[in-house]
Motif scaffolding. Structure first.
Motif, PDB file in Angstrom:
ATOM      1  N   MET A  87       0.639  -1.186   0.024  1.00  0.00           N
ATOM      2  CA  MET A  87      -0.199   0.072   0.034  1.00  0.00           C
ATOM      3  C   MET A  87       0.859   1.304  -0.034  1.00  0.00           C
ATOM      4  O   MET A  87       0.520   2.299  -0.601  1.00  0.00           O
ATOM      5  CB  MET A  87      -1.022  -0.146   1.265  1.00  0.00           C
ATOM      6  CG  MET A  87      -1.700   1.092   1.159  1.00  0.00           C
ATOM      7  SD  MET A  87      -3.144   1.098  -0.194  1.00  0.00           S
ATOM      8  CE  MET A  87      -4.148  -0.503   0.142  1.00  0.00           C
ATOM      9  N   ALA A  88       2.123   1.208   0.691  1.00  0.00           N
ATOM     10  CA  ALA A  88       2.725   2.470   0.660  1.00  0.00           C
ATOM     11  C   ALA A  88       3.523   2.739  -0.642  1.00  0.00           C
ATOM     12  O   ALA A  88       3.546   3.914  -1.136  1.00  0.00           O
ATOM     13  CB  ALA A  88       4.070   2.089   1.846  1.00  0.00           C
ATOM     14  N   VAL A  89       3.742   1.756  -1.535  1.00  0.00           N
ATOM     15  CA  VAL A  89       4.388   1.729  -2.802  1.00  0.00           C
ATOM     16  C   VAL A  89       3.218   2.331  -3.490  1.00  0.00           C
ATOM     17  O   VAL A  89       3.607   3.219  -4.524  1.00  0.00           O
ATOM     18  CB  VAL A  89       4.825   0.459  -3.373  1.00  0.00           C
ATOM     19  CG1 VAL A  89       5.243   0.445  -4.862  1.00  0.00           C
ATOM     20  CG2 VAL A  89       5.987   0.003  -2.341  1.00  0.00           C
ATOM     21  N   LEU A  90       2.161   1.786  -3.473  1.00  0.00           N
ATOM     22  CA  LEU A  90       0.908   2.274  -4.354  1.00  0.00           C
ATOM     23  C   LEU A  90       0.523   4.012  -4.065  1.00  0.00           C
ATOM     24  O   LEU A  90       0.649   4.703  -5.041  1.00  0.00           O
ATOM     25  CB  LEU A  90      -0.374   1.511  -4.099  1.00  0.00           C
ATOM     26  CG  LEU A  90      -1.649   1.997  -4.889  1.00  0.00           C
ATOM     27  CD1 LEU A  90      -1.403   1.803  -6.430  1.00  0.00           C
ATOM     28  CD2 LEU A  90      -2.794   1.505  -4.347  1.00  0.00           C
ATOM     29  N   LEU A  91       0.431   4.172  -2.655  1.00  0.00           N
ATOM     30  CA  LEU A  91       0.243   5.558  -2.306  1.00  0.00           C
ATOM     31  C   LEU A  91       1.501   6.524  -2.504  1.00  0.00           C
ATOM     32  O   LEU A  91       1.290   7.650  -2.902  1.00  0.00           O
ATOM     33  CB  LEU A  91      -0.175   5.520  -0.977  1.00  0.00           C
ATOM     34  CG  LEU A  91      -1.445   4.813  -0.585  1.00  0.00           C
ATOM     35  CD1 LEU A  91      -1.765   4.634   1.032  1.00  0.00           C
ATOM     36  CD2 LEU A  91      -2.677   5.583  -1.173  1.00  0.00           C
ATOM     37  N   PHE A  92       2.658   6.208  -2.067  1.00  0.00           N
ATOM     38  CA  PHE A  92       3.657   7.315  -2.375  1.00  0.00           C
ATOM     39  C   PHE A  92       4.774   6.851  -3.399  1.00  0.00           C
ATOM     40  O   PHE A  92       5.647   7.880  -3.536  1.00  0.00           O
ATOM     41  CB  PHE A  92       4.487   7.133  -1.014  1.00  0.00           C
ATOM     42  CG  PHE A  92       3.288   7.313   0.321  1.00  0.00           C
ATOM     43  CD1 PHE A  92       2.854   8.681   0.233  1.00  0.00           C
ATOM     44  CD2 PHE A  92       3.236   6.375   1.122  1.00  0.00           C
ATOM     45  CE1 PHE A  92       1.730   8.695   1.210  1.00  0.00           C
ATOM     46  CE2 PHE A  92       2.458   6.525   2.152  1.00  0.00           C
ATOM     47  CZ  PHE A  92       1.618   7.763   2.105  1.00  0.00           C
TER      48      PHE A  92
END
Length: 784
Positions: free
Chosen positions: A393-398
């Motif tokens: 999720m962190a990769v997708l969001l940021f």
């Protein structure tokens, strides 16, 4: 009603259905249904949720759809009507947050009064106001909680739309901001009422914290104690991102939880010391109420920022369940918290914090036992679970991975949360009672913070600390989440090494490089300026870098670098700065700081440090694509716009012409000198479509199929001029404008030339009102 006979009213299935309904509407790119329809859906869903035991999840789904539609429709109705764009009006209202005082401007949220004296589209709405340096003494006196009356020029809350870039329009939509406003005629501004209220208290306490702590560390203590991040510098944020610590530096959910836990433990201790209090209220009920009170108080100290309100609602849901002394499973408690948060504000799903906080808690509850005899081991396990579970999720969001994050959090989470934050809170509480009273805990907090900061500087300085990941396809996230689930299964489950393969589409996505003889061209949305990315099979060219404004906006940092990273650009082989004007060269320093530039070209005399000269007749070839300069000629004096490097990019099936800001005189000279070289399929129109360029003979000579104009929404120059747009259209070109389309991408030399715009390929609900007003129901953002 026996919930065991069907779906529990506040269980996991119900929460999941509600979340799906809310998310579906907010992901839908069109206008939501009308308010009456949404209201009927909410009512019907509510009846099913309450009455239909076996079909409660359907009722929750309908409630999510309808409630999200109501909020989305209302928020879209708040947006500034097109007829009010650039209008100057007088407004009065209250400064609604802590003002950001910068060297050349002050920015703040402003709540317009809700009375008939205010402009009708703005009554009771929030504006994002900027006050330039025209009157530094007056704007510097703006404080939270004050009431002002001033004239402002209105502008819709539009933002840039690029791959990898932040979505300012989504932030404005989620924050219910109706318009941006620029203070005009500042000498007429009137302060109506002095600072008062919660925000004024926060600003006063923040000032006392800064006065109590010598040195620069006060900026971090201000953030940890009351959520005031105004003094934290850009380089601080860069270092915090490299260490994966941005979630800790301001008041976060974990800090709210820490305070609520302290209040609950305090009540437990008091009830243990005074057993007679149990006759007034059971210990568990009193502790739950204290936890809610603590969460509410800390949220107030943070100005009821969205993350703290979300966490306070979660704690309230959990506390109510515990206070009712009902046996509720941890997952049902989490489900209840999700339901409460979504019912309170469906738009909260637009924030990264919503997903990271709830997913983080869910991963920990699923993977770790509830308490144990080995707290150190459990803490290390929690860090591992959080790292693996939240990474997709962190990769997708940021679009990034902090390689130093796991190590940094092992130190920061216990040290900051258990030592620095409590001391900061104690100091802030004492300072709120009397100036100077909290000096000793504040200085102790700063000293403890300084002990850990050198470690994070060392970790964050490594070039491997922050790993940027290219933009991936839609299926990459589900596969990565499945891989995380597989990896976190209990020991002994077979095939865990194969689970890592499911991460590949997310962490190593296909960069979709063009084939030999093909050039991929992206006209980046940089506002009122220009930047063009050209990729061949093995090389990258950047033509111009966008503006860097006095108000702190740097297109190099905000638009160009995110695009390069989202495209997976690992090196830049050549940069061409067409000329030295800020709107074309302003972002160069940001690009230089992030990439080594082996070749930099600009017009002779432009004054660009380290640049060679672009000169007519010179060129090169990359991967079957030919590049050649058409202007300036040798010994041509530097004349700003008219000295722009004009670059021709030729592939086997198409030609691109990059013209910088040349004017009509240079265009006519090119027609006379090299008419054949002007034939092009795509032309990036000179000077953003101004009346000083696009000479009729030049337009005719290009025979362009597509004309692209790079402009900023609502720019003061009113580019592109309608007459210039019509001139290109009359010549047979389809006209595109980045202000309406966002970034524009096309491939030269690969079949049919069909430009794609960021706004058409990544449509958003908050674009819907703009599309309706512009009369464009299709995918195209051309100037029809």
């Amino acid at each position: 009603m026996d919930s065991a006979a069907g779906t529990p009213p506040f269980g996991i299935a119900t929460a999941a259905a509600l979340l799906c309904g809310v998310t579906a509407i907010l992901l839908w790119p069109g206008m939501p249904p009308g308010q009456p329809v949404c209201l009927l859906v909410v009512l019907a869903g509510g009846v099913m949720w309450w009455k239909a035991s076996r079909w409660r999840w359907v009722g929750a789904l309908l409630v999510g759809l309808g409630l999200s539609g109501l909020h989305a429709g209302h928020t879209l109705a708040l947006q500034l009507p097109a007829a009010w764009e650039r209008r100057v009006v007088t407004v009065s209202g209250t400064v609604d947050d802590l003002p950001e005082h910068e060297p050349r401007q002050t920015r703040f949220l402003f709540k317009v009064d809700d009375d008939r004296s205010q402009p009708e589209p703005l009554r009771g709405h929030r504006l994002r106001v900027s006050w330039s340096d025209a009157d530094a003494s007056t704007r510097g006196s703006v404080q939270a909680g004050q009431r002002w009356r001033f004239k402002v020029r209105l502008k819709a809350p539009r933002g840039l739309r690029n791959a990898g870039g932040s979505d300012a329009e989504k932030h404005a939509f989620a924050s219910r901001i109706a318009a941006n406003a620029q203070v005009r005629q500042p000498h007429t501004a009137q302060r109506l009422v002095e600072a008062r209220g919660l925000q004024a208290w926060r600003e006063g306490v923040s000032a006392r914290i800064a006065a109590a702590i010598p040195g620069d560390t006060s900026r971090f203590i201000q953030a940890l104690a009351i959520g005031d991040t105004r003094a934290i510098r850009d380089e601080d944020w860069t270092l915090l991102r490299a260490n994966g610590l941005t979630h800790l530096i301001a008041i976060s959910g974990s800090h709210v939880g820490l305070v609520s836990t302290f209040f609950a433990m305090l009540v437990y201790g008091l009830w243990w010391l005074l057993p007679g209090l149990s006759g007034w209220a059971p210990r568990q009920v009193a502790a739950a109420a204290a936890a809610m009170l603590g969460a509410l108080a800390y949220s107030a100290a943070a100005g009821f920022a969205v993350p703290t309100v979300r966490t306070a609602l979660m704690i309230a849901a959990v506390s109510l369940a515990l206070g009712a002394r009902r046996r509720v499973s941890p997952f049902d408690t989490l489900a209840l918290a999700v339901i409460v948060v979504l019912l309170y504000d469906p738009l909260s799903v637009l924030g990264a914090g919503f997903w990271l906080s709830f997913m983080g808690v869910a991963w920990l509850m699923w993977c770790l036992p509830q308490g144990g005899p080995q707290p150190v081991r459990e803490f290390l396990s929690a860090q591992g679970v959080a790292t693996v579970g939240l990474l997709p999720m962190a990769v997708l969001l940021f679009g990034q991975v902090s390689m130093a994050g796991p190590v940094a959090n092992l130190v920061a989470v216990p040290w900051w949360s258990l030592v620095v934050v409590p001391l900061s809170l104690l100091g802030a509480a004492l300072e709120s009672l009397h100036a100077g009273l909290g000096a000793w805990p504040l200085r102790a907090a700063a000293w403890c913070f300084d002990l850990s900061w050198p470690l994070f500087e060392w970790l964050g300085s490594s070039p491997l600390a922050l790993w940027w990941v290219a933009e991936s396809r839609w299926f990459a996230l589900p596969l990565a989440l499945l891989g995380a689930f597989w990896l976190l299964l209990p020991r002994g489950v077979a095939g865990k090494s194969l689970a890592a393969l499911l991460w590949l589409p997310l962490l190593w996505p296909d960069r979709q490089l063009p084939t030999h003889g093909v050039a991929e061209v992206t006209v980046i949305d940089v506002g009122q300026g220009l930047s063009v990315l050209v990729r061949t099979a093995g090389h990258t060219l950047l033509y111009d870098t966008g503006p860097a404004m006095r108000d702190g906006f740097d297109a190099g940092e905000r638009a160009v670098l995110p695009t390069l990273r989202a495209r997976g650009v690992r090196r830049i082989d050549r940069v061409v700065v067409s000329h030295a004007d800020n709107d074309h060269a302003g972002g160069l320093d940001a690009v230089r700081a992030a990439y080594a530039l082996p070749a930099l070209l600009a017009p002779e005399g432009a004054g660009i440090d380290g640049a060679g000269n672009c000169m007519a007749g010179e060129g090169w070839a990359w991967d079957g694509v030919r590049f050649r300069f058409l202007h300036p000629t040798p010994y041509f004096p530097y004349l700003a716009n008219d000295s722009s490097c004009v670059l021709r990019v030729e592939t086997r099936q198409g030609v691109l012409l990059l013209t910088g800001d040349i004017g009509e005189i240079i265009e006519r000279e090119l027609v006379r000198r090299e008419p054949a070289a002007l034939l092009a399929d795509v032309v990036v129109v000179a000077h953003h479509g101004s009346e000083t360029s696009s000479d009729p003979a030049f337009v005719k000579a290009t025979r362009a199929r597509h004309a692209i104009m790079s402009t900023g929404h609502g720019n003061l120059f009113r580019h592109p001029r309608p007459s210039i747009v019509q001139r290109w259209r009359d010549a047979g070109a389809t006209v595109w404008d980045t202000a309406k389309a966002g970034a524009i991408t096309f491939r030269l030399g690969q079949g049919t030339l069909a430009p794609e715009t960021r706004r058409s390929t990544h449509r958003r609900l908050w674009d819907a009102a703009q599309r309706v007003e512009q009369g464009r129901a299709g995918l195209s953002y051309r100037l029809d």
